[in-house]
Design a protein around this motif. Structure first.
Motif, PDB file in Angstrom:
ATOM      1  N   PRO A 188      33.760  32.118  56.010  1.00 23.52           N
ATOM      2  CA  PRO A 188      32.961  30.988  55.523  1.00 23.52           C
ATOM      3  C   PRO A 188      32.030  31.426  54.395  1.00 23.52           C
ATOM      4  O   PRO A 188      31.568  32.565  54.349  1.00 23.52           O
ATOM      5  CB  PRO A 188      32.158  30.564  56.760  1.00 23.52           C
ATOM      6  CG  PRO A 188      32.950  31.079  57.919  1.00 23.52           C
ATOM      7  CD  PRO A 188      33.561  32.354  57.448  1.00 23.52           C
ATOM      8  N   GLY A 189      31.785  30.501  53.489  1.00 29.36           N
ATOM      9  CA  GLY A 189      30.869  30.790  52.393  1.00 29.36           C
ATOM     10  C   GLY A 189      31.426  31.742  51.361  1.00 29.36           C
ATOM     11  O   GLY A 189      30.661  32.315  50.573  1.00 29.36           O
ATOM     12  N   CYS A 190      32.734  31.907  51.358  1.00 35.40           N
ATOM     13  CA  CYS A 190      33.353  32.865  50.439  1.00 35.40           C
ATOM     14  C   CYS A 190      34.424  32.207  49.583  1.00 35.40           C
ATOM     15  O   CYS A 190      34.924  31.130  49.905  1.00 35.40           O
ATOM     16  CB  CYS A 190      33.971  34.035  51.207  1.00 35.40           C
ATOM     17  SG  CYS A 190      32.741  35.152  51.946  1.00 35.40           S
ATOM     18  N   MET A 191      34.752  32.886  48.507  1.00 36.69           N
ATOM     19  CA  MET A 191      35.818  32.445  47.623  1.00 36.69           C
ATOM     20  C   MET A 191      36.664  33.661  47.260  1.00 36.69           C
ATOM     21  O   MET A 191      36.190  34.800  47.292  1.00 36.69           O
ATOM     22  CB  MET A 191      35.245  31.789  46.366  1.00 36.69           C
ATOM     23  CG  MET A 191      34.362  32.714  45.561  1.00 36.69           C
ATOM     24  SD  MET A 191      33.576  31.864  44.174  1.00 36.69           S
ATOM     25  CE  MET A 191      32.861  33.287  43.333  1.00 36.69           C
ATOM     26  N   PHE A 192      37.916  33.403  46.937  1.00 40.41           N
ATOM     27  CA  PHE A 192      38.843  34.474  46.583  1.00 40.41           C
ATOM     28  C   PHE A 192      39.521  34.134  45.280  1.00 40.41           C
ATOM     29  O   PHE A 192      40.011  33.016  45.096  1.00 40.41           O
ATOM     30  CB  PHE A 192      39.895  34.648  47.677  1.00 40.41           C
ATOM     31  CG  PHE A 192      40.973  35.643  47.329  1.00 40.41           C
ATOM     32  CD1 PHE A 192      40.739  37.007  47.435  1.00 40.41           C
ATOM     33  CD2 PHE A 192      42.218  35.213  46.884  1.00 40.41           C
ATOM     34  CE1 PHE A 192      41.728  37.932  47.106  1.00 40.41           C
ATOM     35  CE2 PHE A 192      43.218  36.122  46.556  1.00 40.41           C
ATOM     36  CZ  PHE A 192      42.966  37.490  46.666  1.00 40.41           C
ATOM     37  N   MET A 193      39.536  35.091  44.356  1.00 39.36           N
ATOM     38  CA  MET A 193      40.269  34.951  43.103  1.00 39.36           C
ATOM     39  C   MET A 193      41.141  36.189  42.959  1.00 39.36           C
ATOM     40  O   MET A 193      40.680  37.313  43.190  1.00 39.36           O
ATOM     41  CB  MET A 193      39.312  34.813  41.924  1.00 39.36           C
ATOM     42  CG  MET A 193      38.498  33.524  41.957  1.00 39.36           C
ATOM     43  SD  MET A 193      37.324  33.399  40.580  1.00 39.36           S
ATOM     44  CE  MET A 193      36.148  34.656  41.055  1.00 39.36           C
ATOM     45  N   ASN A 194      42.389  35.992  42.580  1.00 40.84           N
ATOM     46  CA  ASN A 194      43.293  37.134  42.510  1.00 40.84           C
ATOM     47  C   ASN A 194      42.937  38.109  41.401  1.00 40.84           C
ATOM     48  O   ASN A 194      43.454  39.224  41.364  1.00 40.84           O
ATOM     49  CB  ASN A 194      44.754  36.683  42.390  1.00 40.84           C
ATOM     50  CG  ASN A 194      45.003  35.796  41.183  1.00 40.84           C
ATOM     51  OD1 ASN A 194      44.094  35.421  40.460  1.00 40.84           O
ATOM     52  ND2 ASN A 194      46.265  35.439  40.970  1.00 40.84           N
ATOM     53  N   GLY A 195      42.021  37.729  40.511  1.00 41.63           N
ATOM     54  CA  GLY A 195      41.575  38.656  39.478  1.00 41.63           C
ATOM     55  C   GLY A 195      40.372  39.474  39.862  1.00 41.63           C
ATOM     56  O   GLY A 195      40.111  40.526  39.291  1.00 41.63           O
ATOM     57  N   SER A 196      39.601  38.994  40.851  1.00 42.13           N
ATOM     58  CA  SER A 196      38.361  39.694  41.208  1.00 42.13           C
ATOM     59  C   SER A 196      38.177  39.887  42.704  1.00 42.13           C
ATOM     60  O   SER A 196      37.218  40.521  43.130  1.00 42.13           O
ATOM     61  CB  SER A 196      37.153  38.937  40.636  1.00 42.13           C
ATOM     62  OG  SER A 196      37.134  37.599  41.092  1.00 42.13           O
ATOM     63  N   GLY A 197      39.076  39.346  43.525  1.00 46.17           N
ATOM     64  CA  GLY A 197      39.001  39.570  44.956  1.00 46.17           C
ATOM     65  C   GLY A 197      38.102  38.594  45.688  1.00 46.17           C
ATOM     66  O   GLY A 197      37.814  37.492  45.213  1.00 46.17           O
ATOM     67  N   LEU A 198      37.634  39.017  46.869  1.00 43.09           N
ATOM     68  CA  LEU A 198      36.851  38.182  47.764  1.00 43.09           C
ATOM     69  C   LEU A 198      35.366  38.373  47.504  1.00 43.09           C
ATOM     70  O   LEU A 198      34.870  39.502  47.491  1.00 43.09           O
ATOM     71  CB  LEU A 198      37.186  38.545  49.210  1.00 43.09           C
ATOM     72  CG  LEU A 198      36.518  37.744  50.324  1.00 43.09           C
ATOM     73  CD1 LEU A 198      36.984  36.288  50.320  1.00 43.09           C
ATOM     74  CD2 LEU A 198      36.818  38.382  51.685  1.00 43.09           C
TER      75      LEU A 198
END
Length: 254
Positions: A188-198
């Motif tokens: 919870p409260g997180c985001m993931f981008m394949n360029g920068s991770g979690l």
């Protein structure tokens, strides 16, 4: 919902592969995973992407409190579950019509980040008021962007299949069948981008650590993720086109 991306695009956390039973789903190809989902949810809509990747959604057993939608605009795919209470405000901010849904608003926000990056991704997610989980995939730039609200109000799990593909779903049975034990609740409260991770959108300059849990025999049996408030990042590692998303905010913070 279900989203499956090969490891070159999905870039899942390597800690998932440390669970000995992660290969339980190794016999299933991504096409077989799609067929498993459609067998469980026969009314589902499936979008086949390049290289065997796909996103799928079913409205069966949908909760009125957490409606589901999948939207495609300008080769950008968005699965959204939940509600955003300040959608009207965000429509005005991004210059959208009153008919724009929360998923459409998210796609527009992503396009602004991708093309002009006036503020960091964590600020975009932080501005969302509500209960939600979403996955955005840009088929042109191959950017992947996922997030879950800070209360974890919507079921959202992620993990890896036997071939290392990233699997995201709100269906625990599908996750167990395709990932074995190599899956966890998306933090919870997180985001993931394949360029920068979690990363945490409330604490973007603090590392989100993977915590490996062991069984009575000392074998890694589960992984969870939590923000390490004692470790501050001086910059957020990133690569490719995703590097543009946070440059302005990092420069200001430093």
């Amino acid at each position: 919902m279900l989203a499956v991306f090969d490891k070159a695009i999905g870039k899942p956390p390597q800690e998932f592969s440390l669970i000995p039973s992660f290969g339980l789903g190794s016999s299933k190809s991504r096409q077989e995973i799609a067929e498993t989902f459609q067998s469980s949810w026969p009314e589902s809509t499936l979008y086949n992407l390049s290289n065997g990747n796909f996103m799928a959604l079913s409205h069966e057993d949908e909760s009125p409190l957490h409606p589901r939608s999948i939207v495609v605009m300008d080769d950008i795919f968005c699965i959204f579950i939940g509600t955003v209470e300040n959608t009207c405000e965000l429509r005005r901010h991004y210059g959208l019509s009153r008919q724009a849904t929360a998923a459409m608003v998210l796609i527009e926000a992503y396009k602004v980040l991708r093309d002009r990056a006036p503020y960091p991704p964590d600020q975009v997610v932080k501005d969302l008021q509500g209960k939600f989980a979403f996955i955005i995939f840009d088929a042109k730039s191959l950017n992947l962007f996922a997030a879950r609200d800070r209360d974890g109000s919507v079921d959202f799990k992620w993990g890896i299949s036997g071939d290392g593909s990233l699997i995201c779903s709100n269906d625990a049975n599908i996750m167990a069948e395709t990932c074995g034990k190599s899956f966890a609740n998306f933090p919870p409260g997180c985001m993931f981008m394949n360029g920068s991770g979690l990363t945490s959108f409330d604490h973007p300059f603090h590392k989100v650590r993977a915590i490996l849990l062991e069984d009575d025999e000392g074998q890694v049996c589960r992984v969870t993720f939590q923000v390490d408030l004692f470790t501050r990042l001086h910059s957020i590692p990133r690569s490719g086109s995703a590097a543009n998303w946070a440059d302005a905010a990092v420069a200001e913070a430093e």
